[in-house]
Design a protein around this motif. Sequence first.
Motif, PDB file in Angstrom:
ATOM      1  N   GLU A  31       0.849  -1.184   0.000  1.00 41.11           N
ATOM      2  CA  GLU A  31       0.000   0.000   0.000  1.00 41.11           C
ATOM      3  C   GLU A  31       0.886   1.236   0.000  1.00 41.11           C
ATOM      4  OE1 GLU A  31      -2.914   0.063   3.054  1.00 41.11           O
ATOM      5  OE2 GLU A  31      -3.666  -1.964   2.623  1.00 41.11           O
ATOM      6  N   ILE A  32       0.718   2.090  -1.010  1.00 40.26           N
ATOM      7  CA  ILE A  32       1.559   3.283  -1.099  1.00 40.26           C
ATOM      8  C   ILE A  32       0.905   4.457  -0.374  1.00 40.26           C
ATOM      9  CG2 ILE A  32       2.494   2.494  -3.301  1.00 40.26           C
ATOM     10  CD1 ILE A  32       0.886   4.754  -4.636  1.00 40.26           C
ATOM     11  N   SER A  33       1.739   5.406   0.007  1.00 44.99           N
ATOM     12  CA  SER A  33       1.237   6.610   0.672  1.00 44.99           C
ATOM     13  C   SER A  33       0.763   7.616  -0.376  1.00 44.99           C
ATOM     14  CB  SER A  33       2.352   7.232   1.521  1.00 44.99           C
ATOM     15  OG  SER A  33       1.904   8.420   2.131  1.00 44.99           O
ATOM     16  N   LYS A  34      -0.424   8.165  -0.146  1.00 42.55           N
ATOM     17  CA  LYS A  34      -0.967   9.203  -1.029  1.00 42.55           C
ATOM     18  C   LYS A  34      -1.430  10.407  -0.217  1.00 42.55           C
ATOM     19  CE  LYS A  34      -2.405   6.289  -4.906  1.00 42.55           C
ATOM     20  NZ  LYS A  34      -3.520   5.912  -5.810  1.00 42.55           N
ATOM     21  N   HIS A  42       3.790  10.805  -4.017  1.00 45.50           N
ATOM     22  CA  HIS A  42       3.141   9.573  -3.606  1.00 45.50           C
ATOM     23  C   HIS A  42       4.001   8.349  -3.922  1.00 45.50           C
ATOM     24  CE1 HIS A  42      -0.867  11.922  -4.247  1.00 45.50           C
ATOM     25  NE2 HIS A  42      -0.216  12.316  -3.168  1.00 45.50           N
ATOM     26  N   GLY A  43       3.959   7.376  -3.026  1.00 45.57           N
ATOM     27  CA  GLY A  43       4.734   6.155  -3.224  1.00 45.57           C
ATOM     28  C   GLY A  43       5.002   5.476  -1.893  1.00 45.57           C
ATOM     29  N   MET A  44       5.944   4.541  -1.882  1.00 40.33           N
ATOM     30  CA  MET A  44       6.369   3.895  -0.637  1.00 40.33           C
ATOM     31  C   MET A  44       7.692   4.508  -0.216  1.00 40.33           C
ATOM     32  SD  MET A  44       6.766  -0.108   0.411  1.00 40.33           S
ATOM     33  CE  MET A  44       7.019  -0.521   2.144  1.00 40.33           C
ATOM     34  N   TYR A  45       7.782   4.875   1.060  1.00 46.64           N
ATOM     35  CA  TYR A  45       8.912   5.659   1.561  1.00 46.64           C
ATOM     36  C   TYR A  45       9.928   4.821   2.326  1.00 46.64           C
ATOM     37  CZ  TYR A  45       7.211  10.239   0.271  1.00 46.64           C
ATOM     38  OH  TYR A  45       6.832  11.343  -0.448  1.00 46.64           O
ATOM     39  N   ARG A 192       7.950   4.820  -6.626  1.00 45.02           N
ATOM     40  CA  ARG A 192       6.677   4.891  -7.355  1.00 45.02           C
ATOM     41  C   ARG A 192       6.427   3.601  -8.131  1.00 45.02           C
ATOM     42  NH1 ARG A 192       4.534   9.930  -7.664  1.00 45.02           N
ATOM     43  NH2 ARG A 192       3.421   9.456  -9.588  1.00 45.02           N
ATOM     44  N   ASN A 193       7.461   3.068  -8.733  1.00 45.44           N
ATOM     45  CA  ASN A 193       7.370   1.812  -9.470  1.00 45.44           C
ATOM     46  C   ASN A 193       7.777   0.693  -8.516  1.00 45.44           C
ATOM     47  OD1 ASN A 193       7.651  -0.425 -11.096  1.00 45.44           O
ATOM     48  ND2 ASN A 193       8.944   0.562 -12.623  1.00 45.44           N
ATOM     49  N   MET A 194       6.824  -0.128  -8.094  1.00 43.50           N
ATOM     50  CA  MET A 194       7.104  -1.143  -7.089  1.00 43.50           C
ATOM     51  C   MET A 194       8.099  -2.198  -7.568  1.00 43.50           C
ATOM     52  SD  MET A 194       5.535  -0.053  -4.467  1.00 43.50           S
ATOM     53  CE  MET A 194       5.600   1.662  -5.029  1.00 43.50           C
ATOM     54  N   ASN A 195       8.365  -2.263  -8.877  1.00 43.18           N
ATOM     55  CA  ASN A 195       9.381  -3.187  -9.387  1.00 43.18           C
ATOM     56  C   ASN A 195      10.788  -2.780  -8.935  1.00 43.18           C
ATOM     57  OD1 ASN A 195       7.557  -4.866 -10.800  1.00 43.18           O
ATOM     58  ND2 ASN A 195       7.505  -3.415 -12.497  1.00 43.18           N
ATOM     59  N   CYS A 196      10.930  -1.559  -8.427  1.00 38.37           N
ATOM     60  CA  CYS A 196      12.219  -1.117  -7.881  1.00 38.37           C
ATOM     61  C   CYS A 196      12.528  -1.786  -6.546  1.00 38.37           C
ATOM     62  CB  CYS A 196      12.224   0.399  -7.688  1.00 38.37           C
ATOM     63  SG  CYS A 196      12.172   1.354  -9.210  1.00 38.37           S
ATOM     64  N   ILE A 197      11.503  -2.324  -5.913  1.00 37.15           N
ATOM     65  CA  ILE A 197      11.699  -3.032  -4.640  1.00 37.15           C
ATOM     66  C   ILE A 197      11.996  -4.490  -4.969  1.00 37.15           C
ATOM     67  CG2 ILE A 197      10.674  -3.676  -2.434  1.00 37.15           C
ATOM     68  CD1 ILE A 197       8.801  -1.244  -2.741  1.00 37.15           C
TER      69      ILE A 197
END
Length: 212
Positions: A31-34, A42-45, A192-197
């Motif tokens: 779940e990303i922050s908005k 917005h994204g995961m921090y 922003r792009n969850m593929n970076c994780i």
Amino acid sequence: MYDFRPNTIIGFHGCDLEIRNKLVNDPNHIEISKKPYDWLGHGMYFWENNYTRALEWATKRANEGTIKTPAVLGAILQLGQCCDFLDSKFTNLISSYYLLMESEYEKAGKQLPKNIDVPDDPYEDKLVRKLDCATIEHMHKTILNIHKEELSINGYSDTVVFDSTRGAFSEGGPAFTGAGITRKSHIQVCIRNMNCIKGFFIPREEVPFPVL
């Protein structure tokens, strides 16, 4: 040619223990922050290479009652196409998008959001950053619309959509009397792009070394 960040970094995410365990066991449900005041949009921090700051953040939220048990989630990250505000190219870029957004607000007769202080911050670090968030999101939205339009017309696009944003922040007042170093200085990453994780992990505690 230097915009792509292929190197691997370690990020730390302060959160509730239940959320940490959930993401470790089920890493595809993020779940990303908005929030309208997110510092980098917005994204995961993540705090870049800063376990202590992540734990401090989670502990403060637990003391406020917004989470139950403070914990830290580790992550292996590759930033990809990164809007890196430690690079002058991107601070210049966001400045130009601010001017575009300012013009749009003016034409619409609307007031720009503002970065504001929170009541319990004696250092006036403008912790609620609605202007920054709105400007960054305006940039991402504009770039994405151009990208989609080019795809529709040409079948391809030369416009790069950012995978992540990154910034350095001074916060928390001087580390000692007369210091230019602040107590909560940190580098923050917004994915922003969850593929970076590439994966999550539970950070282990350090042990004495060498063992005698």
